[in-house]
Design a protein around this motif. Structure first.
Motif, PDB file in Angstrom:
ATOM      1  N   VAL A   1       2.483  27.767  -7.115  1.00  0.00           N
ATOM      2  CA  VAL A   1       3.405  27.045  -6.048  1.00  0.00           C
ATOM      3  C   VAL A   1       2.635  26.710  -4.664  1.00  0.00           C
ATOM      4  N   PHE A   2       1.337  27.318  -4.354  1.00  0.00           N
ATOM      5  CA  PHE A   2       0.693  27.271  -3.170  1.00  0.00           C
ATOM      6  C   PHE A   2       0.852  25.727  -2.527  1.00  0.00           C
TER       7      PHE A   2
ATOM      8  N   TYR B   1      -4.064  36.414  12.506  1.00  0.00           N
ATOM      9  CA  TYR B   1      -2.962  35.897  12.872  1.00  0.00           C
ATOM     10  C   TYR B   1      -2.482  34.465  12.635  1.00  0.00           C
ATOM     11  N   LEU B   2      -3.118  34.095  11.411  1.00  0.00           N
ATOM     12  CA  LEU B   2      -2.772  32.837  11.100  1.00  0.00           C
ATOM     13  C   LEU B   2      -1.880  32.975   9.753  1.00  0.00           C
ATOM     14  N   LYS B   3      -0.897  32.081   9.524  1.00  0.00           N
ATOM     15  CA  LYS B   3       0.034  32.376   8.567  1.00  0.00           C
ATOM     16  C   LYS B   3       0.085  31.186   7.819  1.00  0.00           C
ATOM     17  N   ILE B   4      -1.084  30.494   7.483  1.00  0.00           N
ATOM     18  CA  ILE B   4      -1.255  29.414   6.557  1.00  0.00           C
ATOM     19  C   ILE B   4      -1.284  29.869   5.223  1.00  0.00           C
ATOM     20  N   PRO B   5       0.001  28.996   4.322  1.00  0.00           N
ATOM     21  CA  PRO B   5      -0.372  29.361   2.826  1.00  0.00           C
ATOM     22  C   PRO B   5      -1.410  28.863   2.183  1.00  0.00           C
ATOM     23  N   ASP B   6      -2.031  29.667   1.432  1.00  0.00           N
ATOM     24  CA  ASP B   6      -3.225  29.213   0.469  1.00  0.00           C
ATOM     25  C   ASP B   6      -3.183  29.962  -0.711  1.00  0.00           C
ATOM     26  N   TRP B   7      -4.198  29.456  -1.673  1.00  0.00           N
ATOM     27  CA  TRP B   7      -4.035  29.989  -2.750  1.00  0.00           C
ATOM     28  C   TRP B   7      -4.592  31.593  -3.055  1.00  0.00           C
ATOM     29  N   ARG B   8      -4.815  32.090  -1.952  1.00  0.00           N
ATOM     30  CA  ARG B   8      -5.165  33.782  -2.159  1.00  0.00           C
ATOM     31  C   ARG B   8      -3.896  34.460  -1.657  1.00  0.00           C
TER      32      ARG B   8
ATOM     33  N   GLU C   1       4.087  15.743  -2.757  1.00  0.00           N
ATOM     34  CA  GLU C   1       5.542  16.157  -2.647  1.00  0.00           C
ATOM     35  C   GLU C   1       6.230  16.434  -4.079  1.00  0.00           C
ATOM     36  N   ASP C   2       5.952  15.685  -4.846  1.00  0.00           N
ATOM     37  CA  ASP C   2       6.600  15.755  -6.327  1.00  0.00           C
ATOM     38  C   ASP C   2       5.627  16.429  -7.185  1.00  0.00           C
ATOM     39  N   LEU C   3       5.307  17.449  -7.053  1.00  0.00           N
ATOM     40  CA  LEU C   3       4.477  17.942  -7.892  1.00  0.00           C
ATOM     41  C   LEU C   3       4.710  18.262  -9.323  1.00  0.00           C
ATOM     42  N   GLU C   4       3.682  18.344 -10.390  1.00  0.00           N
ATOM     43  CA  GLU C   4       3.753  18.583 -11.580  1.00  0.00           C
ATOM     44  C   GLU C   4       2.823  19.614 -12.187  1.00  0.00           C
ATOM     45  N   GLU C   5       3.173  20.346 -13.133  1.00  0.00           N
ATOM     46  CA  GLU C   5       2.455  21.395 -13.755  1.00  0.00           C
ATOM     47  C   GLU C   5       1.249  20.895 -14.571  1.00  0.00           C
ATOM     48  N   MET C   6       0.218  21.741 -14.302  1.00  0.00           N
ATOM     49  CA  MET C   6      -0.862  21.222 -14.747  1.00  0.00           C
ATOM     50  C   MET C   6      -1.933  22.644 -15.172  1.00  0.00           C
ATOM     51  N   SER C   7      -2.677  22.423 -16.192  1.00  0.00           N
ATOM     52  CA  SER C   7      -3.655  23.457 -16.581  1.00  0.00           C
ATOM     53  C   SER C   7      -5.075  22.960 -16.169  1.00  0.00           C
ATOM     54  N   CYS C   8      -5.710  23.993 -15.528  1.00  0.00           N
ATOM     55  CA  CYS C   8      -7.104  23.492 -14.936  1.00  0.00           C
ATOM     56  C   CYS C   8      -8.042  24.499 -15.594  1.00  0.00           C
ATOM     57  N   ARG C   9      -9.362  23.961 -15.427  1.00  0.00           N
ATOM     58  CA  ARG C   9     -10.577  24.988 -15.700  1.00  0.00           C
ATOM     59  C   ARG C   9     -10.346  25.554 -17.201  1.00  0.00           C
ATOM     60  N   GLY C  10     -10.239  24.255 -18.170  1.00  0.00           N
ATOM     61  CA  GLY C  10     -10.133  24.804 -19.518  1.00  0.00           C
ATOM     62  C   GLY C  10      -9.116  25.851 -19.917  1.00  0.00           C
ATOM     63  N   GLY C  11      -7.904  25.785 -18.944  1.00  0.00           N
ATOM     64  CA  GLY C  11      -6.969  26.745 -19.328  1.00  0.00           C
ATOM     65  C   GLY C  11      -6.954  28.008 -18.624  1.00  0.00           C
ATOM     66  N   ALA C  12      -7.964  28.146 -17.619  1.00  0.00           N
ATOM     67  CA  ALA C  12      -8.212  29.475 -16.695  1.00  0.00           C
ATOM     68  C   ALA C  12      -6.981  29.594 -15.949  1.00  0.00           C
ATOM     69  N   TYR C  13      -6.432  28.517 -15.539  1.00  0.00           N
ATOM     70  CA  TYR C  13      -5.033  28.899 -14.787  1.00  0.00           C
ATOM     71  C   TYR C  13      -4.159  27.718 -14.777  1.00  0.00           C
ATOM     72  N   SER C  14      -2.931  27.595 -14.599  1.00  0.00           N
ATOM     73  CA  SER C  14      -2.104  26.536 -14.189  1.00  0.00           C
ATOM     74  C   SER C  14      -1.311  26.589 -12.838  1.00  0.00           C
ATOM     75  N   TYR C  15      -0.918  25.403 -12.384  1.00  0.00           N
ATOM     76  CA  TYR C  15      -0.206  25.424 -11.081  1.00  0.00           C
ATOM     77  C   TYR C  15       0.362  24.104 -11.099  1.00  0.00           C
ATOM     78  N   HIS C  16       1.448  23.953  -9.851  1.00  0.00           N
ATOM     79  CA  HIS C  16       2.062  22.611  -9.603  1.00  0.00           C
ATOM     80  C   HIS C  16       1.031  21.724  -8.900  1.00  0.00           C
ATOM     81  N   ALA C  17       0.560  20.837  -9.526  1.00  0.00           N
ATOM     82  CA  ALA C  17      -0.562  19.929  -8.962  1.00  0.00           C
ATOM     83  C   ALA C  17      -0.189  18.771  -8.216  1.00  0.00           C
ATOM     84  N   PRO C  18      -0.871  18.391  -7.269  1.00  0.00           N
ATOM     85  CA  PRO C  18      -0.607  16.997  -6.814  1.00  0.00           C
ATOM     86  C   PRO C  18      -1.055  15.788  -7.876  1.00  0.00           C
TER      87      PRO C  18
END
Length: 368
Positions: free
Chosen positions: A28-29, A15-22, A91-108
């Motif tokens: 963009v999460f 019943y929860l509609k919280i956006p998360d990384w899953r 708020e003003d996020l920027e793209e970043m690569s994490c965990r040695g390139g395992a994934y990228s996302y718009h990061a704080p």
């Protein structure tokens, strides 16, 4: 007596509609979660509280001694914490690569000096205890990301000196830890998964700032038990071993040579052992610290059998010099279907009951 605990996350109620990384595009999460937080209604806040109550009740009724709030309110466990700090722009996020390139996302993004802004986790812990009752929540454990892992997950555009960056992160985390302890939380865990990815950095630099997170805890709150969790990486999907890029198994050996030292300011080290069982020799390195042993695979829908879990727990207990042992899942369980997570958790608790009976340890009263 061997106790049970959870590591952090638990499946959110449907019943929860919280956006998360899953449930949201990983790239963009954070943006979606920030929008949700800013715009959520009073009814959604009530539903979040209901979710915390339901998740904790499920853990307690399964027999877990030290439950968590399931990290129900969080979109993820790192950016959620960082967005409560001064100096971090969510708020003003920027793209970043994490965990040695395992994934990228718009990061704080870190845009100014990091400082604590509000002691949000202590307030959440007090509320969680109110929702399920003081007795049921007496063993509540609260989890926080560590400075080295935060450093690897959000984009730094302010600090020129890496150690100054880590120092300020550790100071902000320490402020939250002390307020948690002061609010009555007796189990506090800091997660440093990046330690397993880069053990040399962890030993040379990261451990110093991990200890700083626990500064003054034992002097002021001797009853508080402190934990450090070092996982080997989250999978991208369930039942997909080929894409599950875990850290090198040698990393635990390299880390424990230093992390088990008596001068370190934490009590227990939490390690994975279900997805990839460790060599038995690893456990002989625990000469000072306690071990929280991961016994539930969080990326597999296969239900572990209590007798098999019990056999592994007993074998590890025999090899453990300190005999200070707790049992947990490998990591957070949020990606599992709720009904499977519950069955796994119940079997874990049943397994520990078998081991406690084997060694003649007193068993706690059954929770109805």
């Amino acid at each position: 007596m061997i106790k049970t605990t959870m590591i952090g996350s638990y499946p959110k109620p449907g019943y929860l509609k919280i956006p998360d990384w899953r449930n949201t595009d990983v790239s963009v999460f954070v943006k979606e979660f920030t929008k949700y937080t800013r715009e959520k209604t009073k009814m959604e806040e009530v539903e979040e509280m209901r979710g915390v109550r339901d998740v904790m009740k499920q853990q307690v009724e399964a027999g877990v001694d030290y439950p968590t709030d399931g990290e129900v309110r969080r979109g993820d466990y790192i950016s959620y914490h960082c967005c409560h700090l001064n100096g971090v722009d969510c708020e003003d996020l920027e793209e970043m690569s994490c965990r040695g390139g395992a994934y990228s996302y718009h990061a704080p993004v870190v845009r100014s000096k990091i400082q604590p802004r509000e002691h949000f986790l202590a307030a959440e812990a007090v509320l969680a205890k109110m929702l399920v009752g003081e007795e049921a929540a007496s063993g509540l454990k609260v989890t926080l990301p560590g400075p080295t892992t935060i450093r690897d997950t959000i984009l730094n555009k302010f600090y020129q000196n890496d150690e100054e960056y880590l120092k300020d992160l550790a100071a902000a985390i320490n402020s939250e830890v002390l307020h948690l302890a002061g609010s009555g939380v007796e189990h506090i865990q800091i997660d440093e998964p990046v330690f397993a990815r880069n053990p040399s950095f962890a030993v040379q630099t990261g451990l110093k700032y991990l200890n700083a997170c626990f500064d003054s805890v034992k002097e002021n709150f001797p009853h508080v038990t402190t934990h450090v969790h070092i996982c080997c990486g989250y999978p991208s999907s369930l039942d997909n071993e080929k894409e599950y890029k875990r850290a090198d198994p040698q990393a635990y050996f390299d880390l424990l040579e230093v992390m088990d030292g008596p001068s370190n300011l934490y009590d227990y080290i939490c390690l994975e052992d279900a997805h990839r069982p460790n060599e038995t020799g690893l456990f002989s390195l625990f000469r000072n610290k306690g071990l929280v042993l991961g016994t539930i695979a969080i990326a597999s829908t296969k239900i572990e059998v209590p007798e098999e879990i019990a056999a592994r727990v007993a074998a590890v207990y025999e090899a453990l010099p300190t005999k200070k042992l707790m049992v947990s899942p490998d990591c957070g369980m949020m990606m599992l279907p709720s009904e499977i997570a519950e069955r796994k958790m119940k079997n874990m608790c049943a397994a520990v009951a078998i081991v406690n009976e084997k060694y003649g340890f007193a068993c706690k009263k059954e929770i109805k």
